[in-house]
Scaffold this active site. Structure first.
Site, mmCIF file in Angstrom:
data_model
loop_
_atom_site.group_PDB
_atom_site.id
_atom_site.type_symbol
_atom_site.label_atom_id
_atom_site.label_comp_id
_atom_site.label_asym_id
_atom_site.label_seq_id
_atom_site.Cartn_x
_atom_site.Cartn_y
_atom_site.Cartn_z
ATOM 1 N N THR A 186 0.956 -1.336 -0.024
ATOM 2 C CA THR A 186 0.066 0.015 -0.061
ATOM 3 C C THR A 186 0.861 1.222 -0.138
ATOM 4 O O THR A 186 2.037 1.195 0.347
ATOM 5 C CB THR A 186 -0.896 0.144 1.321
ATOM 6 O OG1 THR A 186 -0.216 0.063 2.500
ATOM 7 C CG2 THR A 186 -1.870 -1.118 1.474
ATOM 8 N N ASP A 187 0.243 2.133 -0.231
ATOM 9 C CA ASP A 187 1.140 3.611 -0.476
ATOM 10 C C ASP A 187 0.505 4.472 1.169
ATOM 11 O O ASP A 187 -0.041 3.681 1.998
ATOM 12 C CB ASP A 187 0.484 4.525 -1.646
ATOM 13 C CG ASP A 187 -1.080 4.678 -1.545
ATOM 14 O OD1 ASP A 187 -1.845 4.773 -0.534
ATOM 15 O OD2 ASP A 187 -1.406 5.183 -2.558
ATOM 16 N N ALA A 188 1.019 5.577 1.125
ATOM 17 C CA ALA A 188 0.591 6.329 2.243
ATOM 18 C C ALA A 188 -0.725 6.338 2.921
ATOM 19 O O ALA A 188 -0.976 6.873 3.978
ATOM 20 C CB ALA A 188 1.404 7.699 2.405
ATOM 21 N N MET A 189 -1.446 6.345 1.904
ATOM 22 C CA MET A 189 -3.273 6.400 2.124
ATOM 23 C C MET A 189 -3.615 5.184 2.450
ATOM 24 O O MET A 189 -5.054 4.955 2.599
ATOM 25 C CB MET A 189 -3.604 7.089 0.937
ATOM 26 C CG MET A 189 -3.074 8.503 0.708
ATOM 27 S SD MET A 189 -3.913 9.314 -1.061
ATOM 28 C CE MET A 189 -3.084 8.262 -2.210
ATOM 29 N N ILE B 204 -3.687 2.725 0.251
ATOM 30 C CA ILE B 204 -4.404 2.073 -0.803
ATOM 31 C C ILE B 204 -3.473 1.182 -1.696
ATOM 32 O O ILE B 204 -2.195 1.703 -1.716
ATOM 33 C CB ILE B 204 -5.041 3.278 -1.650
ATOM 34 C CG1 ILE B 204 -6.080 4.057 -0.936
ATOM 35 C CG2 ILE B 204 -5.250 2.833 -3.102
ATOM 36 C CD1 ILE B 204 -6.533 5.190 -1.779
#
Length: 131
Positions: free
Chosen positions: A15-18, A20
């Site tokens: 996932t990314d920082a959000m 997602i």
């Protein structure tokens, strides 16, 4: 067209920082579906390579509909079929089973080659499995 369904879970590292899922991971999940389908048909990738048949990707597409998030369980539905005696296409749908949401669709096209990269006809038993 033969088909199969595979389950994967979105890991934190995917996932990314959000929170997602990073878009490139969908191609990894497509690979899970593709290898599961071949295994279900009785031919593992390892067996194909041992027999001198490689299936490099020559085209890949993914269309995103909704985001996958950390810890989501995903279902990757995979269908495979022949495009020609030397090309195989796999089609994918990624769903979140908890709510039935379609997250992504895609396909990969593979050319059958030998170890040097020269085109090679798929053996008749492989062609029969994918029709």
């Amino acid at each position: 067209m033969p088909s199969t369904s595979s389950r994967v879970r979105v890991r934190y590292a995917e996932t990314d920082a959000m929170g997602i899922a990073y878009y490139g991971n969908y191609f990894t999940w497509f690979e899970v579906g593709r290898t599961d389908l071949l295994r279900r048909l009785g031919r593992r990738y390892r067996d194909l390579e041992r027999d001198g048949i490689l299936l490099p990707v020559v085209e890949a597409l993914c269309s995103f509909r909704a985001p996958a998030r950390y810890d989501d369980e995903l279902e990757v539905s995979t269908q495979g079929g022949l495009r020609s005696a030397v090309r195989v296409e796999f089609r994918y749908e990624v769903h979140r089973p908890d709510d039935g949401t379609l997250l992504a669709t895609g396909h990969t096209l593979h050319a059958a080659t030998d170890a040097t990269g020269r085109p090679r006809r798929l053996p008749s038993e492989i062609r029969a499995l994918l029709t």
